[in-house]
Design an enzyme around this catalytic site. Structure first.
Site, PDB file in Angstrom:
ATOM      1  N   ASP A  10      42.227  50.345  46.425  1.00  0.00           N
ATOM      2  CA  ASP A  10      42.121  49.953  45.022  1.00  0.00           C
ATOM      3  C   ASP A  10      43.406  50.402  44.337  1.00  0.00           C
ATOM      4  O   ASP A  10      43.708  51.597  44.300  1.00  0.00           O
ATOM      5  CB  ASP A  10      40.898  50.666  44.422  1.00  0.00           C
ATOM      6  N   ILE A  11      44.144  49.472  43.801  1.00  0.00           N
ATOM      7  CA  ILE A  11      45.468  49.807  43.258  1.00  0.00           C
ATOM      8  C   ILE A  11      45.367  50.761  42.066  1.00  0.00           C
ATOM      9  O   ILE A  11      46.310  51.494  41.774  1.00  0.00           O
ATOM     10  CB  ILE A  11      46.253  48.516  42.910  1.00  0.00           C
ATOM     11  N   GLY A  32      39.545  40.098  38.237  1.00  0.00           N
ATOM     12  CA  GLY A  32      40.318  40.534  39.395  1.00  0.00           C
ATOM     13  C   GLY A  32      41.008  41.871  39.202  1.00  0.00           C
ATOM     14  O   GLY A  32      40.469  42.788  38.572  1.00  0.00           O
ATOM     15  N   VAL A  33      42.216  41.958  39.725  1.00  0.00           N
ATOM     16  CA  VAL A  33      42.934  43.232  39.665  1.00  0.00           C
ATOM     17  C   VAL A  33      43.326  43.550  38.217  1.00  0.00           C
ATOM     18  O   VAL A  33      43.361  44.726  37.817  1.00  0.00           O
ATOM     19  CB  VAL A  33      44.150  43.205  40.629  1.00  0.00           C
ATOM     20  N   ASP A  34      43.571  42.516  37.428  1.00  0.00           N
ATOM     21  CA  ASP A  34      43.905  42.698  36.000  1.00  0.00           C
ATOM     22  C   ASP A  34      42.747  43.412  35.283  1.00  0.00           C
ATOM     23  O   ASP A  34      42.949  44.406  34.556  1.00  0.00           O
ATOM     24  CB  ASP A  34      44.143  41.300  35.402  1.00  0.00           C
ATOM     25  N   SER A 122      48.667  36.420  42.953  1.00  0.00           N
ATOM     26  CA  SER A 122      48.294  34.987  43.103  1.00  0.00           C
ATOM     27  C   SER A 122      47.323  34.682  44.247  1.00  0.00           C
ATOM     28  O   SER A 122      46.938  33.528  44.433  1.00  0.00           O
ATOM     29  CB  SER A 122      49.528  34.071  43.258  1.00  0.00           C
ATOM     30  N   GLY A 124      44.233  35.568  44.509  1.00  0.00           N
ATOM     31  CA  GLY A 124      42.834  35.594  44.090  1.00  0.00           C
ATOM     32  C   GLY A 124      42.513  34.364  43.261  1.00  0.00           C
ATOM     33  O   GLY A 124      42.521  33.225  43.757  1.00  0.00           O
ATOM     34  N   VAL A 125      42.264  34.576  41.984  1.00  0.00           N
ATOM     35  CA  VAL A 125      41.918  33.482  41.058  1.00  0.00           C
ATOM     36  C   VAL A 125      42.959  32.365  41.094  1.00  0.00           C
ATOM     37  O   VAL A 125      42.618  31.186  40.950  1.00  0.00           O
ATOM     38  CB  VAL A 125      41.784  34.058  39.619  1.00  0.00           C
ATOM     39  N   TYR A 126      44.227  32.716  41.312  1.00  0.00           N
ATOM     40  CA  TYR A 126      45.296  31.714  41.260  1.00  0.00           C
ATOM     41  C   TYR A 126      45.454  30.924  42.563  1.00  0.00           C
ATOM     42  O   TYR A 126      46.328  30.055  42.668  1.00  0.00           O
ATOM     43  CB  TYR A 126      46.616  32.350  40.836  1.00  0.00           C
TER      44      TYR A 126
HETATM   45  N1  APR Z   1      43.114  46.681  43.780  1.00  0.00           N
HETATM   46  C1  APR Z   1      43.886  45.896  44.564  1.00  0.00           C
HETATM   47  N2  APR Z   1      43.725  44.557  44.677  1.00  0.00           N
HETATM   48  C2  APR Z   1      42.719  43.996  43.973  1.00  0.00           C
HETATM   49  C3  APR Z   1      41.864  44.735  43.127  1.00  0.00           C
HETATM   50  C4  APR Z   1      42.094  46.136  43.045  1.00  0.00           C
HETATM   51  N3  APR Z   1      41.344  46.925  42.262  1.00  0.00           N
HETATM   52  N4  APR Z   1      40.959  43.878  42.555  1.00  0.00           N
HETATM   53  C5  APR Z   1      41.240  42.650  43.046  1.00  0.00           C
HETATM   54  N5  APR Z   1      42.281  42.720  43.905  1.00  0.00           N
HETATM   55  C6  APR Z   1      42.935  41.668  44.687  1.00  0.00           C
HETATM   56  C7  APR Z   1      42.172  40.377  44.928  1.00  0.00           C
HETATM   57  O1  APR Z   1      41.214  40.557  45.954  1.00  0.00           O
HETATM   58  C8  APR Z   1      43.318  39.452  45.357  1.00  0.00           C
HETATM   59  O2  APR Z   1      43.616  39.610  46.733  1.00  0.00           O
HETATM   60  O3  APR Z   1      44.106  41.233  44.023  1.00  0.00           O
HETATM   61  C9  APR Z   1      44.507  39.970  44.543  1.00  0.00           C
HETATM   62  C10 APR Z   1      44.928  39.084  43.399  1.00  0.00           C
HETATM   63  O4  APR Z   1      43.771  38.468  42.828  1.00  0.00           O
HETATM   64  P1  APR Z   1      43.581  38.270  41.256  1.00  0.00           P
HETATM   65  O5  APR Z   1      43.318  39.573  40.610  1.00  0.00           O
HETATM   66  O6  APR Z   1      42.560  37.211  41.084  1.00  0.00           O
HETATM   67  O7  APR Z   1      45.049  37.780  40.752  1.00  0.00           O
HETATM   68  P2  APR Z   1      45.711  36.306  40.733  1.00  0.00           P
HETATM   69  O8  APR Z   1      45.280  35.464  41.869  1.00  0.00           O
HETATM   70  O9  APR Z   1      47.178  36.557  40.558  1.00  0.00           O
HETATM   71  O10 APR Z   1      45.102  35.650  39.430  1.00  0.00           O
HETATM   72  C11 APR Z   1      45.502  36.133  38.167  1.00  0.00           C
HETATM   73  O11 APR Z   1      43.306  36.543  37.439  1.00  0.00           O
HETATM   74  O12 APR Z   1      41.843  37.652  36.089  1.00  0.00           O
HETATM   75  C12 APR Z   1      42.974  37.201  36.247  1.00  0.00           C
HETATM   76  O13 APR Z   1      44.034  37.796  34.175  1.00  0.00           O
HETATM   77  C13 APR Z   1      44.232  37.469  35.523  1.00  0.00           C
HETATM   78  O14 APR Z   1      44.216  35.191  34.879  1.00  0.00           O
HETATM   79  C14 APR Z   1      44.829  36.132  35.742  1.00  0.00           C
HETATM   80  C15 APR Z   1      44.449  35.778  37.159  1.00  0.00           C
END
Ligand code: APR
Length: 178
Positions: A10-11, A32-34, A122, A124-126
């Site tokens: 977990d970052i 997500g991570v945000d 990118s 995850g959600v992206y």
């Molecule tokens: N620690 C490390 N990695 C994490 C954590 C965490 N606590 N939580 C999620 N992740 C991972 C996800 O499993 C994925 O592999 O981070 C990676 C990126 O996923 P997202 O967080 O969905 O980021 P992204 O694909 O760049 O999408 C960005 O998501 O919620 C939002 O505000 C954000 O709209 C933006 C979008």
């Protein structure tokens, strides 16, 4: 000598100088991570983000760019926010994704942050494939770290075993330069 490593975790718990956030352009938090970073950092992070929006980035942070804030209650000192390309919106240019990593490292150097943790921006959600993110990130880092000093440790902190495996495989394919 720069250490580049990939770990499962977990970052938000990382004891490094700066962690990178996979944000969106609005910088107002999300899922997500945000979401995890904002939840762990507490309201001070959102306040810092609002300040960024009110000053340097009134229109939001462009895709591929990076900007730093404080880190609220996190163990890290700074959060470097970057906006990855969103494949679901047709943003499929690897150069934009590479830019997230290189611009984040440039911001880290400006801050004096020597140890930096990245998530799989990118992936995850992206909607990007984790293996592609890993390959793009590794290539971007290889070129960047060969050219610039100032960062001693880059740690990819991955949230799932398959994502970790993708990064481990990209790093071992890249060889000893990293
Ligand atoms: N620690 C490390 N990695 C994490 C954590 C965490 N606590 N939580 C999620 N992740 C991972 C996800 O499993 C994925 O592999 O981070 C990676 C990126 O996923 P997202 O967080 O969905 O980021 P992204 O694909 O760049 O999408 C960005 O998501 O919620 C939002 O505000 C954000 O709209 C933006 C979008």
């Amino acid at each position: 000598m720069v250490t580049v490593e990939a770990v499962l975790g977990d970052i938000t718990t990382q004891c490094v100088d700066a962690i990178v956030n996979a944000a969106d352009s609005a910088l107002m938090g999300g899922g997500g991570v945000d979401g995890a970073i904002h939840a762990a950092a507490g309201p001070a992070l959102l306040e810092d983000c609002r300040r960024v929006r009110a000053t340097t980035h009134p229109k939001g942070l462009p895709v591929g760019e990076a900007v730093a804030t404080g880190a609220g209650n996190l163990p890290a000192r700074w959060v470097i926010h970057t906006v990855g390309p969103n494949r679901h919106r047709g943003q499929d240019d690897p150069a934009l994704l590479a830019s997230c990593f290189t611009r984040s490292l440039a911001v880290a150097r400006d801050l004096g942050a020597r140890c930096v943790a990245f998530p799989a921006v990118s992936a995850g959600v992206y909607g990007w494939d984790a293996a592609e993110v890993a390959a793009v990130a590794t290539d971007a880092l290889r070129a960047d770290l060969a050219e610039h000093d100032g960062v001693d440790l880059v740690r990819f902190v991955l949230f799932s075993e398959p994502t970790l495996a993708a990064f481990q495989s990209a790093l071992s394919a890249a060889g000893p330069l990293l």
